[in-house]
Enzyme design. Structure first.
Site, PDB file in Angstrom:
ATOM      1  N   GLU A  23     -11.793 -10.594  -7.773  1.00  0.00           N
ATOM      2  CA  GLU A  23     -10.413 -10.673  -7.306  1.00  0.00           C
ATOM      3  C   GLU A  23     -10.141 -11.956  -6.518  1.00  0.00           C
ATOM      4  OE1 GLU A  23      -9.595  -7.305  -4.792  1.00  0.00           O
ATOM      5  OE2 GLU A  23     -11.616  -7.288  -3.994  1.00  0.00           O
ATOM      6  N   CYS A  39      -8.833  -3.064 -12.923  1.00  0.00           N
ATOM      7  CA  CYS A  39      -8.366  -1.933 -12.116  1.00  0.00           C
ATOM      8  C   CYS A  39      -7.117  -2.257 -11.294  1.00  0.00           C
ATOM      9  CB  CYS A  39      -9.476  -1.411 -11.212  1.00  0.00           C
ATOM     10  SG  CYS A  39      -9.877  -2.514  -9.871  1.00  0.00           S
ATOM     11  N   ARG A  62     -10.813   4.320  -3.772  1.00  0.00           N
ATOM     12  CA  ARG A  62     -10.607   3.541  -2.545  1.00  0.00           C
ATOM     13  C   ARG A  62     -11.022   4.402  -1.360  1.00  0.00           C
ATOM     14  NH1 ARG A  62      -5.529   3.354  -5.218  1.00  0.00           N
ATOM     15  NH2 ARG A  62      -5.191   1.353  -6.246  1.00  0.00           N
ATOM     16  N   ARG A 116     -15.598   2.197  -4.254  1.00  0.00           N
ATOM     17  CA  ARG A 116     -15.473   0.848  -3.710  1.00  0.00           C
ATOM     18  C   ARG A 116     -15.747   0.909  -2.211  1.00  0.00           C
ATOM     19  NH1 ARG A 116      -9.743  -2.052  -3.895  1.00  0.00           N
ATOM     20  NH2 ARG A 116      -9.342  -0.547  -2.253  1.00  0.00           N
ATOM     21  N   HIS A 171       0.815  -1.204   0.000  1.00  0.00           N
ATOM     22  CA  HIS A 171       0.000   0.000   0.000  1.00  0.00           C
ATOM     23  C   HIS A 171       0.853   1.261   0.000  1.00  0.00           C
ATOM     24  CE1 HIS A 171      -3.703   2.254   0.956  1.00  0.00           C
ATOM     25  NE2 HIS A 171      -4.155   1.328   0.143  1.00  0.00           N
ATOM     26  N   ASN A 210      -4.437  -7.408  -8.566  1.00  0.00           N
ATOM     27  CA  ASN A 210      -3.463  -7.619  -7.482  1.00  0.00           C
ATOM     28  C   ASN A 210      -3.853  -8.801  -6.602  1.00  0.00           C
ATOM     29  OD1 ASN A 210      -2.599  -5.253  -8.561  1.00  0.00           O
ATOM     30  ND2 ASN A 210      -2.516  -4.101  -6.654  1.00  0.00           N
ATOM     31  N   ASP A 211      -5.092  -8.765  -6.112  1.00  0.00           N
ATOM     32  CA  ASP A 211      -5.534  -9.870  -5.263  1.00  0.00           C
ATOM     33  C   ASP A 211      -5.796 -11.136  -6.078  1.00  0.00           C
ATOM     34  OD1 ASP A 211      -5.232  -8.873  -2.775  1.00  0.00           O
ATOM     35  OD2 ASP A 211      -7.270  -8.083  -2.590  1.00  0.00           O
ATOM     36  N   ARG A 221       2.433 -11.281  -2.211  1.00  0.00           N
ATOM     37  CA  ARG A 221       3.250 -10.403  -3.052  1.00  0.00           C
ATOM     38  C   ARG A 221       4.337  -9.678  -2.261  1.00  0.00           C
ATOM     39  NH1 ARG A 221      -2.271  -6.935  -3.953  1.00  0.00           N
ATOM     40  NH2 ARG A 221      -2.274  -5.847  -1.985  1.00  0.00           N
TER      41      ARG A 221
END
Lengths: 99, 582
Positions: free
Chosen positions: B435, B506, B298, B335, B191, B458-459, B469
């Site tokens: 995801e 995304c 987000r 989201r 993050h 990503n997920d 990751r």
């Protein structure tokens, strides 16, 4: 007052060599005497009253160290140093978790 | 000169004096004292060393009593180091002879000792480096006391170096003062890396230990393009980087010229490019680069570092400020809360211990077990929908049932608002993130439930390959080009098309030009990327052909390993636009 230089050699036989706590014990012992106390490797000499300097020697097991004392209480100081190296050889400062 | 290699997470080059931060956020600036203050500074040092030694002896006694003298002796040794005449002499010398402030002199000397211990052969003393840092921290805290300076109050331009930065710490950096940052820890998709992109400052993470190699005030270069940290560069390197920095700005300027041109392939296929944002202020970054809306907003920042959950009004205020910047016509995909163990460990609501937080109570699962929290956010989203093209999206959906539950709660909230006579868009578009592999596999059924999909790569990658990751030991498995990931994306896009459901990607994958051709070829016509990637992706789309992309995707789907896929895509991409691969 009489002044003299005395020296003696000690071999590190304990498993972990000269790690932090034995350095502390050596420095604390050396600091009790008026005499100057040094510890040397063939290529380096440090003040035995400085724990940080001792630590930077990084002497592992098997190293031969020369202790040199110079001053009015040289004999007592050298005896006391021998006592610390004795305790070190017996593994008094080693810890299982300290490798 | 020393060059450290890490992971580039935010592009650009910055050159400047280093500001070292330890985990307790001490600033250790290269500060000097006037000649007449030197004596006072030495007294300050003396007092700090005494206080630190006293504290350490107290610790020793406490440990003696609790664990025994063998363990207490460790702190006894610490106290001896603090009263070591050699140490005081050296620090004292730097203050008297160089005019260093006490903090800076302490940091210098302690780092020199750390370096000396680290270099000892055999490494059995390497663990003692931690002891030295511990002492440094103790002396500094005695020196600084309550006067610990805050990063927010920076008055000079610096490059921030730290072991690690939390997302909230990163977010508090002022890009006007902090020209770049570099950390020892961290990974590409942490993050912190995402927030660096947000701030649009060069950043490199995962550099490994560098704390012993650098002192505050040293000149460093952060190369966010190649993932390098260069400590104390020589003149040649410095000159070379000054050139790179100028060229980079020129390149950026050229990409900005693309802003008002549409993202259309050579054969006339229109692609919509949206921006991923976290903070309302980023809306401007997105629009400045020609983003057509916000494809991922987000909302976790609303919950960050707060004791109480955000109120409906706090949510609404944030959403309205984005809408204000975006205008009523451009889409804004909000989201719902996606708190994950990897992102906000400090979140008190999920403080109970989980052995496997990535597979635990997070994101929409947390919301479904905490309905007041969920409904508060939904109310604010619905209220905002009266003022613009707002859409709602649920993260981490893994089953059809979960999605239905979310929709049911949304319906309840709508009823409440209706009864209260509060305005909202009754046909608010609803979407789900794809995801979790189970969701990708069940995409055909999920597609009937929603208006749009957004593939969170990503997920999806992490769960498909079961690889964290951020864990360097297994990070190699985490690869967007893995054939399994490609197949899942293909499945999702097909399912969406069959049901007339819109689909977007995304994740970070959508902002990497290496995968643009593949995504086009798989049939994607919407991408949501970090704002700074928009021009580059657009430039590439304008050079590509959608027809040829279909061939590329078909070929990529035939390959067996991530390495083959990436090599193949690199080759195809280079053929179309050689410079994007540099």
């Amino acid at each position: 007052m009489e002044s003299s230089t005395l020296r003696n050699c000690f071999v590190l036989t304990n498993h972990q060599g000269l790690h932090m706590r034995p350095c502390g014990a050596i420095a604390a012992t050396a600091a009790r005497f008026q005499s100057s106390v040094t510890v040397s490797l063939p290529d380096r000499q440090v003040n035995a009253k400085s724990i940080l300097d001792l630590m930077t020697l990084g002497a592992p097991k098997g190293t031969e160290l020369t202790v040199e004392v110079d001053g009015p209480d040289a004999k007592d100081a050298l005896d006391a140093m021998a006592g610390v190296f004795d305790r070190l050889a017996k593994g008094d400062f080693d810890e299982k978790d300290e490798t | 000169m020393e060059i450290k290699r890490g992971i580039a997470v935010s592009p650009g080059v910055a050159i400047g004096p280093a500001l070292l931060l330890d985990t307790e956020w001490f600033r250790i600036p290269q500060r000097y004292v006037e000649a007449e203050q030197v004596d006072a500074e030495v007294v300050r040092l003396r007092e700090a060393l005494d206080a630190a030694a006293r504290e350490t002896r107290d610790t020793q006694e406490a440990v003696n009593a609790k664990l025994g003298e063998r363990y207490g002796a460790i702190f006894g040794a610490h106290a001896m180091m603090l009263t070591d005449p050699t140490l005081e002499g050296e620090i004292d010398g730097l203050i008297r002879e160089q005019g260093f402030a006490a903090e800076y002199a302490v940091s210098r000397v302690m780092r020199r000792y750390a370096k000396a211990l680290e270099s000892i052969n055999g490494g059995h003393l390497a663990t003692r480096v931690a002891d030295i840092f511990d002492l440094e921290k103790r002396i500094l805290s005695c020196l600084l006391g309550q006067r610990r300076e805050q990063l927010a109050d920076l008055t000079e331009s610096v490059v921030v170096l730290a072991h690690d930065l939390t997302p909230s710490e990163t977010a508090s950096l002022d890009p006007k003062r902090v020209h770049a940052f570099a950390t020892e820890a961290g990974g590409r998709t942490s993050h912190t890396a995402i927030v660096a992109g947000v701030l649009e400052i060069p950043a490199v993470v995962g550099l490994g230990a560098f704390a012993t190699d650098v002192s505050g005030g040293d000149v460093v270069i952060v190369d966010g393009n190649q993932g390098l940290l260069i400590i104390d560069p020589d003149e040649e390197t410095l000159a070379q980087y000054e050139r790179t920095r100028r060229n980079f700005h020129r390149h950026e300027a050229r990409l900005t010229e693309l802003r008002d041109l549409p993202a259309v392939t050579r054969d006339g296929v229109r692609v919509q490019l949206f921006g991923n944002i976290e903070f309302p202020t980023e809306c401007a970054h997105c629009l400045d680069r020609g983003g057509e809306g916000v494809g991922l907003y987000r909302t976790e920042f609303l919950y960050l570092g707060k004791k109480a959950d955000p109120t409906e009004e706090e949510h609404l205020e944030a959403y309205m400020s984005v809408l204000k910047a975006l205008g009523p016509k451009r889409p804004l995909v909000i989201r719902t809360l996606d708190l994950g163990a990897d992102k906000f460990q400090a979140y008190s609501g999920s403080a109970h211990h989980e052995r496997n937080p990535f597979l635990g109570l997070r994101s929409v699962r947390l919301c479904l077990q905490n309905l007041p929290l969920f409904k508060t956010q939904m109310r604010a989203i619905l209220r905002a929908s009266a003022f613009g093209d707002v859409r709602v999206m649920f993260p981490m959906i893994s089953t059809v049932l979960e999605l239905r539950q979310c929709k049911m709660i949304l319906a309840e909230v709508k009823e409440d608002l209706e009864e209260e006579g509060v305005a909202f868009n009754a046909s608010l578009p609803v979407g789900t993130m794809i995801e979790v592999p189970s969701a990708a596999i069940m995409a055909e059924h999920l597609a009937r439930e929603v208006d749009f999909f957004s593939i969170g790569t990503n997920d999806l990658i992490q769960y498909t390959l079961a690889a964290d990751r951020n864990n360097e030991a297994v990070a190699g498995l985490y690869n967007a080009g893995d054939p399994a990931v490609l197949r899942l994306i293909d499945t999702v896009v097909r399912a969406a098309k069959k049901n007339g459901t819109t689909v977007t990607v995304c994740g970070e994958m959508s902002g990497e030009p290496l995968y643009t051709l593949l995504l086009l070829g798989l049939g994607l016509r919407q991408l949501s990327v970090t704002p700074h990637s928009i021009p580059e992706i657009k430039k590439f789309i304008r050079l590509a052909s959608a027809d040829a992309a279909v061939e590329t995707a078909r070929e990529a789907l035939r390959l067996e390993t991530a390495r083959d896929v990436n090599n193949y895509l690199r080759e195809q991409t280079r053929r179309i636009c050689p410079e994007v691969m540099n």
